[in-house]
Structures are given as structure tokens and as C-alpha cells.
Design an enzyme around this catalytic site. Structure first.
Site: not given
Length: 461
Positions: A208, A132, A264, A364, A157, A230-231
């Protein structure tokens, strides 16, 4: 039938409600994608490019409506929301332009009596799971190269941004893309895992959290298919002693606080040479104080809410723990009436007196907070920047470009910058190391993720 609700962070209202796909619809979508892909792979590349370019034209034509929907779904200020449509266009057109070169057969040197070459073959049906926070730009990274390479795509999505999938579908429909080449499904997490296990899916692209990436790997265990993950990120910046201080402040603060830090590749840790530390903090705090936290629908708002109250409270917890452990908070949250526990709205914050024992410097945050530490030299800066389980991007601000490049070579990150941050160049590979993920999107190399090599070894009769 089960439904999902999108709660707008703007005011807590239900903005969108959609039925989740039932098993019959999932089955029909997979069948349609498989059948469409078998025909699509035979479509010449130039024709695929025409369809994808027309999709981008149709998408960009919806800019104002897309920006407004984006603001209501995930809270980005309307003044900045339209920029994502521009980013979508840049990435899509960039990958369309790179396709011919990236997908061209590799011709080998002549060998008498033989023809030899390596082609790039489509994988089949790609399942793209998009987040999102940058819902259009993250999705396009996988969708356009997959389709350009001859694959069909099914997009799932985030439940926070379901309209984004529908608008991309609308743009492809306006372009006349053959039915079934691009589809979307609104799915629960469990149903999405079921799709991943289906033998008709040949590739999964996921953007995510680390926990989400672990679930993808678990779902794909034993299938031996390709995936791109892709984290998370905890991206650092280093302000060297010779940096242009004003430019560095502007660059890293925007990199830390754009989209309320929900990126990210946002800057979440800043290391400043001790000779500039006090001046940096003074100017950075002044930069923060000019942000206006408010309703993202107001064009004057420069800092909107986080995606949900729980996300804001998570960051509040990190800040409170750091302050309790001795950190100094430079912004008084009481100056921001909207910022209160249980609210998605959160005052921006800069912390000093931090160290890597604090969650705010190691975990994070995904919110409008950054910790700043002084360092004595380049070696200390590099050691601290690499002291992280993540490695998506890292930035060095310096007037000495050769020294900056030398430092960049020592940094454990998929993308390294000098004198900028928080940006994706479509011609460069987007990838991470450590817990920031696996695989690659964008650039010519990104096409390798959505194709497989096939060798032709032809002996003449």
C-alpha cells in the site's frame, strides 16, 4: 454492527456491502489460525503443494466471474481484467514450484562427530494486508509462499475489493485446505492495527501507501516480528539514443497507462535522449490518442476510471499545477466527455516542459499521466532517475544490452529492466529501496521472509 461499502467507480453505485468483523470474530479467527498452524506445519511439503495447486485450479475456473467482479470493484476494463487471473496463476504456480528448493535444509560439510544443518522454520500466523489495484496478484505474492512454508494466513483485503478475499477463500475451500489455515477478515484500519499487535501474529505483509507502511511499523513497534512492506513508486524509464523507438514507445506507454496508471511499478517519469525526444513525444501522443476512455464493462474500452473520484481529482491537481508552472499538456481533456472534476474518469495526459520541482515528477501520481524530459547523455539520465525518494523499478531501453546492464547497475531500484517494464517475474525477487519499502516477496529469496532459520548442532554420543 459496523459495515463497509464498496462504491463502484464505474457508476458510483454501492456494489458490495459487508459487515466488519466484531471483536469476537477476530478472536475466534486468531485462535483458529493458531491451532490450525500447529498441525499444518507438520504436513509434508508435497501435500501442501497439492492443496495449493488445487486452489489455483479452482481459482482459474472462476475466471469470467472474477474478471467481472474486478471490473465493478475497482474499474479495470473488462478486456484486461481477466489477465490478472493469469498473473495470479503464474505467480502461485511459480512459488509452489520453487518451494522444495527454497525450503530445503542447508547441509554443512562433514565434521567428525557432529551433524550440522540449518532448516527453514515457519513463523506461525501471517497477516496479509492487500490493496485494491492488483487485488489478486498482490495478495498471492504473500499468501502462497506463507502457506507453502507451513504458516497459517489471515487476509485483510481493501474495502474496495472485499470479494477478492472471499473468492480466494472459496478456492481454498474447493481444494479442501484444512480449516483455519487460510481465513479472511473484513476490518477497519483500527481493527487491523489491533490484529497486528496480537501476539498470535508472527508476520505482517503489507502492500500500500508509504503512510500505510508507517502505520504498520508503528503498530508493530516493540514486537520484534518480521514484516514485508511494498509501498509507493515513481518509476522511471530512460530511452537511450540507440533504442528501438517504436518498441520503446509501446513498452513505456503501456507501462505508464495500463490499469489507468494505478500500479506501484507503473512508469511515471520518462527521460529521452535529446536526439529522439521530438520523435518520441509525437509517437507517444499518437499512442495515447488511440486509448478509449469509457465504461470498463464495454469490451472496447481501453482506459477505465480511477478507483474513486478523489484519486482522479488528485491527479488533476498535479497536472494543473504543472501546466501553471510552464509544462505543456499534449492531450485536450475536452476530447473526453467523461473526464470532469469530481468524476472518477480522467483523460490520459502526457506532459513536457516538466522538471523535478513539479509534484507530477516527484510525488506518486497513481493515475494516467506521465511527464517526459529530454536528457543529453547517460549520466544525466541516471542522475534524474535516481533523484527520487522511491526505488521500486527502473527501465532502460537500448539496443546495446551491455550498456543497458551497466546503467542498470547504477540505478537505485529493487528491479531493473532493459527493453521492458511494469512486470513481475515470479522467479526474481520483488523488493524496493528507499520509500518503496522493505523486505522481499517472490523468488526463492521470498521464502526467507515467511520463515526463520533454525540451526541444528548435534554432537554424536
Amino acid at each position: 454492527m459496523a459495515a463497509q461499502k464498496t462504491i463502484s467507480p464505474v457508476d458510483g453505485s454501492v456494489y458490495v456491502e459487508r459487515e466488519l468483523a466484531d471483536p469476537a470474530r477476530v478472536e475466534a479467527t486468531l485462535d483458529r489460525a493458531s491451532a490450525a498452524q500447529r498441525a499444518w506445519r507438520e504436513v509434508p511439503l508435497a501435500e501442501r503443494a497439492r492443496y495449493c495447486s488445487a486452489m489455483v485450479d479452482a481459482f482459474v475456473a472462476m475466471r469470467d466471474a472474477l474478471a467481472e467482479e474486478l471490473t465493478w470493484q475497482m474499474g479495470r476494463p473488462i478486456a484486461a481484467a481477466g489477465g490478472e487471473i493469469g498473473g495470479f496463476e503464474e505467480r502461485a504456480r511459480g512459488m509452489i514450484a520453487l518451494a522444495e528448493q527454497a525450503l530445503a535444509p542447508i547441509r554443512l560439510a562433514d565434521k567428525p562427530g557432529f551433524t550440522r544443518y540449518i532448516s527453514r522454520e515457519p513463523l506461525g500466523v501471517a497477516f496479509v494486508i492487500a490493496p485494491w489495484n492488483f487485488p489478486f496478484m498482490t495478495a498471492v505474492n504473500a499468501i502462497v509462499p506463507a502457506i507453502m512454508a507451513g504458516n497459517a494466513v489471515i487476509l485483510k483485503h481493501s474495502a474496495q475489493t472485499p470479494l477478492c478475499a472471499e473468492r480466494i477463500q472459496q478456492a481454498f475451500a474447493a481444494a479442501g485446505l484444512p480449516e483455519g489455515v487460510f481465513q479472511y477478515l473484513h476490518l477497519s484500519h483500527a481493527a487491523a492495527e489491533g490484529v497486528m499487535r496480537d501476539p498470535r501474529i508472527a508476520y505482517v505483509s503489507f502492500t500500500g501507501s508509504v503512510a500505510g507502511g508507517e502505520r504498520v511499523e508503528s503498530a508493530l513497534a516493540g514486537r520484534f516480528i518480521a514484516s514485508g512492506l511494498e509501498l509507493g513508486g515513481k518509476d522511471p524509464a530512460y530511452i537511450r539514443a540507440d533504442a528501438d523507438l517504436d518498441a520503446a514507445v509501446e513498452g513505456v506507454m503501456d507501462g505508464a497507462f495500463f490499469n489507468a496508471g494505478q500500479s506501484c511499478c507503473a512508469i511515471e517519469r520518462i527521460y529521452v535522449h535529446q536526439s529522439l525526444f521530438e520523435a518520441f513525444v509525437e509517437r507517444a501522443v499518437a499512442w495515447l490518442r488511440q486509448l478509449k476512455l469509457g465504461n470498463p464493462g464495454d469490451p472496447a474500452t481501453s482506459l477505465g476510471p480511477l478507483v474513486r473520484p478523489e484519486a482522479a481529482d488528485f491527479v488533476r491537481g498535479q497536472i494543473e499545477e504543472a501546466v501553471a508552472a510552464g509544462a505543456k499538456a499534449w492531450i485536450d481533456p475536452d476530447d473526453y466527455p467523461l473526464s470532469a472534476p469530481g468524476s472518477a474518469y480522467l483523460a490520459p495526459q502526457l506532459l513536457t516542459g516538466v522538471d523535478h520541482s513539479m509534484r507530477v515528477m516527484s510525488e506518486e501520481s497513481f493515475g494516467p499521466v506521465v511527464g517526459v524530459m529530454p536528457v543529453t547523455d547517460d549520466d544525466e539520465a541516471v542522475a534524474l532517475m535516481n533523484d527520487s525518494p522511491f526505488g521500486l523499478t527502473a527501465a532502460v531501453f537500448t539496443r546495446d544490452i551491455a550498456a543497458g546492464e551497466a546503467l542498470a547497475r547504477r540505478l537505485e531500484a529493487g528491479t531493473v529492466f532493459t527493453n521492458r517494464c511494469d512486470y513481475l517475474d515470479p522467479e526474481l525477487a520483488w523488493t524496493g529501496v528507499k520509500q518503496s519499502g522493505r523486505g522481499c516477496s517472490l523468488s526463492r529469496i521470498g521464502y526467507e521472509s515467511v520463515t526463520r532459520p533454525k540451526s541444528f548442532h548435534l554432537k554424536h554420543a
